[in-house]
Each structure stands twice: as C-alpha cells, then as structure tokens.
Design a protein around this motif. Structure first.
Motif, PDB file in Angstrom:
ATOM      1  N   UNK A 117       0.842  -1.191   0.000  1.00  0.00           N
ATOM      2  CA  UNK A 117       0.000   0.000   0.000  1.00  0.00           C
ATOM      3  C   UNK A 117       0.882   1.248   0.000  1.00  0.00           C
ATOM      4  N   UNK A 118       0.931   1.961  -1.111  1.00  0.00           N
ATOM      5  CA  UNK A 118       1.750   3.156  -1.254  1.00  0.00           C
ATOM      6  C   UNK A 118       0.876   4.289  -1.779  1.00  0.00           C
ATOM      7  N   UNK A 119       1.468   5.470  -1.879  1.00  0.00           N
ATOM      8  CA  UNK A 119       0.702   6.613  -2.399  1.00  0.00           C
ATOM      9  C   UNK A 119       0.283   6.384  -3.842  1.00  0.00           C
ATOM     10  N   UNK A 120       0.961   5.491  -4.557  1.00  0.00           N
ATOM     11  CA  UNK A 120       0.593   5.207  -5.946  1.00  0.00           C
ATOM     12  C   UNK A 120      -0.757   4.503  -6.056  1.00  0.00           C
ATOM     13  N   UNK A 121      -1.275   3.982  -4.937  1.00  0.00           N
ATOM     14  CA  UNK A 121      -2.582   3.324  -4.949  1.00  0.00           C
ATOM     15  C   UNK A 121      -3.733   4.325  -4.875  1.00  0.00           C
ATOM     16  N   UNK A 122      -3.421   5.606  -4.726  1.00  0.00           N
ATOM     17  CA  UNK A 122      -4.468   6.609  -4.478  1.00  0.00           C
ATOM     18  C   UNK A 122      -4.408   7.725  -5.524  1.00  0.00           C
ATOM     19  N   UNK A 130      -3.598   4.758   9.150  1.00  0.00           N
ATOM     20  CA  UNK A 130      -2.263   4.227   8.871  1.00  0.00           C
ATOM     21  C   UNK A 130      -1.461   5.239   8.056  1.00  0.00           C
ATOM     22  N   UNK A 131      -0.216   5.473   8.434  1.00  0.00           N
ATOM     23  CA  UNK A 131       0.637   6.420   7.719  1.00  0.00           C
ATOM     24  C   UNK A 131       1.175   5.750   6.455  1.00  0.00           C
ATOM     25  N   UNK A 132       0.783   6.265   5.297  1.00  0.00           N
ATOM     26  CA  UNK A 132       1.237   5.732   4.017  1.00  0.00           C
ATOM     27  C   UNK A 132       2.506   6.451   3.565  1.00  0.00           C
ATOM     28  N   UNK A 133       2.630   7.729   3.939  1.00  0.00           N
ATOM     29  CA  UNK A 133       3.825   8.499   3.577  1.00  0.00           C
ATOM     30  C   UNK A 133       4.132   9.495   4.685  1.00  0.00           C
ATOM     31  N   UNK A 184      -4.080   2.883 -10.365  1.00  0.00           N
ATOM     32  CA  UNK A 184      -5.433   2.362 -10.530  1.00  0.00           C
ATOM     33  C   UNK A 184      -5.880   1.443  -9.415  1.00  0.00           C
ATOM     34  N   UNK A 185      -5.046   1.242  -8.392  1.00  0.00           N
ATOM     35  CA  UNK A 185      -5.394   0.354  -7.285  1.00  0.00           C
ATOM     36  C   UNK A 185      -5.681   1.182  -6.054  1.00  0.00           C
ATOM     37  N   UNK A 186      -6.866   1.014  -5.483  1.00  0.00           N
ATOM     38  CA  UNK A 186      -7.240   1.737  -4.264  1.00  0.00           C
ATOM     39  C   UNK A 186      -7.543   0.731  -3.168  1.00  0.00           C
ATOM     40  N   UNK A 187      -6.930   0.952  -1.982  1.00  0.00           N
ATOM     41  CA  UNK A 187      -7.189   0.086  -0.839  1.00  0.00           C
ATOM     42  C   UNK A 187      -6.994  -1.381  -1.179  1.00  0.00           C
ATOM     43  N   UNK A 188      -5.807  -1.711  -1.672  1.00  0.00           N
ATOM     44  CA  UNK A 188      -5.522  -3.081  -2.076  1.00  0.00           C
ATOM     45  C   UNK A 188      -5.746  -4.059  -0.939  1.00  0.00           C
ATOM     46  N   UNK A 189      -5.414  -3.657   0.278  1.00  0.00           N
ATOM     47  CA  UNK A 189      -5.568  -4.546   1.428  1.00  0.00           C
ATOM     48  C   UNK A 189      -7.028  -4.913   1.633  1.00  0.00           C
TER      49      UNK A 189
END
Length: 266
Positions: free
Chosen positions: A20-25, A104-107, A143-148
């Motif tokens: 889960x990174x900023x690239x998911x958003x 959760x802190x992503x960055x 293109x992926x949001x909230x993969x978890x």
C-alpha cells in the motif's frame, strides 16, 4: 484445514498492506485547518498544501467541500493530509503525513525547516521544504485503491468450506479484476495578461516587485530551483516562475488555478 485458511487470509492481508503506497491513491483530502493552527487556512498553509499536492499529480480537494462521487461515498478511496509541527526556539519545523482512512501512515516526509522570523514566510518555507520529500517518490497512480481491503474481502467471499472428509483439499482463489483507468486531465488555468511593467528590488531572500506608483505588488522568495520563487501579493500565495522566456504568477482562487503574466525588469 481451518488453520490453513486463516493463515492464507492473513498472508493476503499483510501482503496487501505491505504494497500500500501513495501510488494506490488518485485522490487526497486536505483539511481546512491544521491542528496546530488557530484559524482556517492560517498563513494560507492549507491552500499551499492543496496546491503542492495538485502540482505533484494528485486530485486534491478540501475534505468538507463538495466531493466527486468517486470519493463522496467512500473516503477510504482517498489519502488524508496531516501536518505536524515540532516546536523550536528559532526554527519552524513541519512534517507532512499522508494517511489512509484507518489512520495508517502511508507516507511521512522529512522535517521541513525554516529560520525566517516572519510567521507566514517561515511556515510556507517549512511546508515547502517538507514537500520536497515527495520529489524523491515517483508518484504515478496505478489504478489500485485500498488493495488490502479489496484483497481480504475477495478472499473471504471465495474460500470454500472444507468437505466432510479430511482428504479433500480446500482451494482458495482470489479473483483478479481489471481496472480501467482514465487518463489524468490537465489542470485548467485561467491566465490574465500583465497589467504593466514591474521593477524588481532585491531583498534579503529574494525580490519585491513594484509598479510605477511606486507600490509593492508582489513579494518573491528564492527557492533551490532557478527562476522559481515563492510568491505572495498580500491576498494570495503561490509560485512565480519563468516559462519560455515569460514570467507567470500562479495561485489558487476559490478552487480554480489562476495565472497572471508578469513583465519584470530585474
């Protein structure tokens, strides 16, 4: 067998979180007031944060404004901005956090610093310094949001119960859904023509631009990038930069990106 299924779900959950990174958003929500300030958009820090995130490539919105349908019904599809201040005797210290909807802190950025005495200038410079940490991240929305959450939900619904006999294996499958991502739209800019020639007078950390009255029209503060200044006209904060031999002052007004051409004599 139940233990196997539980371990599989935990593995999927942790692997989704690890990626889960900023690239998911695609979207990011900015508060109108940071917790360490007394007023909404004090020192125009919230406006500056929204501007810098838009410049980075995010679709940035204030969290209490009318939101796009894509995130209005599910704010977990967006990152949430938080800025922390660390008190210092002679420095302003700010840290940028981008969190998911669960906190959760992503960055987390480096600690941006400024030693300027004037509060507005100091806070602006410290926040910009913190934002330079984003320059080290190759942000591209994937293109992926909230993969978890998606993976855990999919795994939960597709795992079949074990058969009556222990010899029958249980298979867990996670369906893969193709996501069509629309290309990002460029930010529309409303450009105004120059009102007249402005004359640059050097200051300790940049220039002040005056007209023929003479009246101070714009304050320019140097940055680490050539021909790129932090700019303030008294009512709006933004950036002044040179592009194709011409100078521009860009800032946000009521959520719209504005640009003014400048005729500057240094």
């Amino acid at each position: 067998m139940k233990r196997y299924i539980l371990l599989l779900l935990l593995f999927i959950s942790f692997s989704g979180y690890a990626q889960n990174t900023i690239n998911n958003y695609k979207y990011v929500l900015v508060p109108e007031k940071f917790s360490f300030l007394k007023e909404q958009d004090q020192y125009r820090l919230n406006t500056l944060a929204k501007f810098l995130l838009t410049e980075k490539g995010f679709d940035a919105y204030y969290d209490n404004f009318e939101l796009p349908t894509a995130i209005a019904n599910n704010k977990c599809d967006a990152l949430h901005v938080e800025v922390l201040e660390k008190k210092g005797m002679f420095t302003t210290n700010l840290t940028l956090l981008l969190k998911d909807c669960k906190g959760n802190v992503i960055f987390k950025s480096k600690e941006g610093k400024s030693r300027e005495k004037e509060y507005k200038t100091s806070y602006n410079l410290a926040l910009r310094d913190a934002f330079t940490s984003l320059d080290e991240v190759k942000y591209v929305y994937n293109g992926t949001v909230n993969a978890q959450d998606q993976q855990v939900a999919q795994a939960t619904t597709t795992v079949t119960a074990p058969a009556a006999t222990a010899t029958v294996p249980v298979t867990a499958t996670v369906p893969v859904t193709a996501v069509m991502v629309a290309p990002a739209k460029p930010v529309a800019v409303e450009t105004n023509q120059p009102a007249g020639t402005l004359y640059a007078q050097p200051t300790g950390n940049g220039y002040q631009l005056i007209d023929t009255t003479p009246k101070k029209v714009l304050t320019l503060l140097r940055t680490s990038v050539q021909d790129y200044f932090i700019a303030d006209n008294g009512t709006a904060s933004g950036i002044a930069f040179k592009k194709n031999g011409e100078w521009f002052f860009e800032y946000y007004k009521e959520g719209k990106l504005m640009a003014e051409k400048l005729l500057i004599k240094f």
